[in-house]
Scaffold this active site. Structure first.
Site, short mmCIF file in Angstrom:
data_model
loop_
_atom_site.label_atom_id
_atom_site.label_comp_id
_atom_site.label_asym_id
_atom_site.label_seq_id
_atom_site.Cartn_x
_atom_site.Cartn_y
_atom_site.Cartn_z
CB SER A 1 1.13 -1.02 -2.36
OG SER A 1 1.87 -0.03 -2.19
CB SER B 1 1.81 2.28 -2.62
OG SER B 1 0.88 2.35 -2.91
CE LYS C 1 5.86 -2.18 -1.01
NZ LYS C 1 4.81 -1.10 -1.71
#
Lengths: 95, 494
Positions: free
Chosen positions: B158, B182, B78
């Site tokens: 997210s 998330s 990420k």
């Protein structure tokens, strides 16, 4: 509690985010929607409850007050938008 | 051998150790899949050269008999994780051009274990969002579609890039972070497993901070066993994160015994929401049956303050964000606005932050500024922290009554079309209604894919565990996974 245009302007200033004059009304509207949503918290009886600081009861650790790192001026400055002579450069701060 | 990119970590590990495949082959398969999937917009900074170099090194380690479980496994990382010499922007324009001089603890541990990075993955800007629509890199697209309907769906957020990349087999697994859901919400939206560990289990050092008392990194994987393997490499004490726990790490994979007889699973009545789709209700009922079938005892429980979790979160998280994001001032890294004649330093801050932050980030920073400002601090921030204490106590009370884990839906719906909820922040926030309590209480939670809806989209259930009991939680999750037998994959259209 309702947020007006003046409050929105003040909050933007405190947050150091430039908001154009014609966008302030809409911003105040968004704040009111979100704060309206969190108003529910007033229904909760929080008498005698301490505000939580950390989910795990802990004391922050301490370490010896000694130098553990350093001498990396180039690395520290490598991502700066404006670095000169070993310093971060910024617009004039003191008039 | 084809389709190596579709392997799980456990399968690849065993084949690598047996000499049936090499990490170079495995990595090439993932790089090729990634190249062919640019439509999904999941990978935003490609690192093929680094990946090939790491794969070669991993093969050498495996040949030498020195192969930890993650050795040679291609991962996506990420964009929130700082990776040395590789762009790390938290999907924000304010970090344009930022290449860290250091490696986050979690990625550093993964690389020390021999893992391979294929690239950095898209996400919501500063991890603020539930649909991956706030990214400076543009939206991520869910590889799943509603049957033959070509409408682009959100992968959730997210960690939307991580979810999309793992579901589309661009990598074997990915790192995610979870502040209010998330990891778990996007995992549920794409039919993969997502684990948020106990707060303090993984070091936060080198991860761009959103809300420091809630943020936690975790694995997003194709199976529960993979989550255990990957967590092992990510977790552990780090002197550089003063909130990281000093407990010794158990062997998480060994905790998966397949035996959950006698475990007590709580079913919280407050998670039965008004207007919840029948399909979610039915899925939850099936999950209860599956765990009962595996020998667990189901009990009805009450978590009375559940309703107040989202409002408390939307005070606490923005408050912490406004403080954390104060560092983006155009001085030390990232974007600086072009200044006009006579602009002083305050104008530089204000213009830089106006240009660099997206609308949702600005909204949350300003809400945070407001709730922390003189006169409102007690009414909003302190009240929210008191409610948070009550939410945590709800969980402590049921665990004290002998509950081992709690079963809930993971999300209030299946993946929805991009754009559908974007214009209404409060509606978007409701995506996290089942997950956010876990962050407020610091508990471990895992989303496990357990079924599909009427349109063929994946749905997940969430299990919530006791603090530091990820092993037990993974074992129960494995039983659920085993009985659900979810094997569906999105048909490749991209």
């Amino acid at each position: 509690m309702s947020i007006d245009k003046e409050t929105a302007r003040k909050v933007a200033k405190l947050a150091r985010i430039k908001v154009e004059e014609d966008a302030l009304d809409a911003l105040a509207g968004e704040f009111n929607a979100i704060l309206g949503f969190v108003e529910q918290l007033n229904e909760v009886d929080v008498g005698g409850v301490e505000p939580m600081t950390s989910v795990t009861p802990m004391r922050l650790k301490r370490r010896e007050d000694v130098v553990t790192d350093g001498d990396q001026q180039d690395k520290v400055l490598s991502n700066a938008p404006d670095a000169r002579e070993g310093f971060f450069a910024v617009p004039k701060v003191v008039e | 051998m084809s389709d190596l990119n579709t392997l799980t970590i456990a399968e690849a590990r065993d084949k690598l150790r047996a000499g049936e495949i090499t990490s170079v082959e495995l990595t090439e398969a993932c790089l090729a899949a990634t190249e062919a999937a640019s439509t999904l917009n999941a990978v935003v900074h490609h690192t093929p050269d680094l990946a090939r170099e790491q794969a070669k090194a991993a093969d050498a380690r495996i040949a030498a008999g020195d192969a930890p479980a993650m050795c040679g496994i291609p991962l996506g990382i990420k964009d929130l994780f700082c990776t040395k010499g590789v762009a790390s922007q938290a999907a924000s324009a304010i970090l344009n051009g930022f290449k860290p001089e250091y490696e986050s603890t979690v990625t550093s541990q993964l690389f020390d274990a021999g893992a391979v990075m294929i690239g950095k993955l898209n996400m919501d800007e500063f991890a603020m969002g539930s649909s991956n629509e706030t990214s400076t890199y543009g939206n991520v697209i869910n590889p799943w579609r509603r049957g033959n309907d070509a409408t682009d769906l959100t992968p959730g957020g997210s960690s939307g890039g991580s979810a999309s990349a793992v579901a589309a087999d661009l990598c074997l697994a990915a790192t995610g972070t979870d502040t209010g859901g998330s990891i778990r919400q996007p995992a549920a939206f794409v039919g993969i497993t997502g684990l948020k560990p106990t707060y303090g289990r993984c070091s936060r050092w080198g991860i761009v901070a959103f809300a420091s008392s809630l943020d936690q990194a975790g694995p997003m994987t194709k199976s529960v066993r993979d989550a255990a393997i990957m967590l092992q490499a990510m977790a552990g004490h780090d002197p550089k994160d003063s909130t990281s726990a000093e407990f010794p790490l158990p062997d998480f994979e060994a905790a998966i015994t397949g035996d959950i007889r006698g475990k007590t699973i709580g079913i919280p009545k407050e998670y039965r929401m008004d207007g919840m789709p029948d399909e979610i209700e039915a899925l939850w009922a099936q999950g209860r049956e599956m765990l009962a079938d595996a020998g667990a005892k189901l009990v009805d429980i009450s978590l009375p303050h559940t309703k107040y979790a989202l409002p408390a979160y939307y005070v606490i998280a923005p408050a912490e964000a406004s403080s954390n994001l104060a560092r983006y001032d155009g001085v030390r890294y990232g974007h600086r606005a072009k200044l006009s004649q006579g602009d002083g330093i305050t104008a530089m801050y204000e213009k830089t932050r106006a240009e660099g932050f997206g609308d949702e980030v600005k909204r949350r920073v300003m809400i945070g500024t407001y709730v922390l400002s003189a006169g409102f601090y007690d009414a909003y921030y302190n009240r929210a922290r008191r409610v948070r204490a009550l939410i945590k106590k709800d969980f402590e009370d049921v665990f004290e009554q002998g509950v081992d884990a709690i079963l809930t839906p993971a999300t209030p719906s299946a993946a929805f079309p991009l754009g559908q909820e974007f214009d209404d922040p409060v509606q978007m926030y409701l995506n996290d209604v089942f997950t956010v309590t876990v962050n407020l209480a610091g508990l471990p939670g895992i989303a496990v894919p357990t079924g599909v809806d009427g349109q063929g989209l994946p749905l997940g259930l969430q299990l919530i565990g006791k603090p530091w009991e990820e092993g037990d939680l993974l074992n129960i999750a494995h039983s659920l996974e085993d009985r659900a037998g979810f094997v569906a994959k999105p048909p490749k259209w991209w």
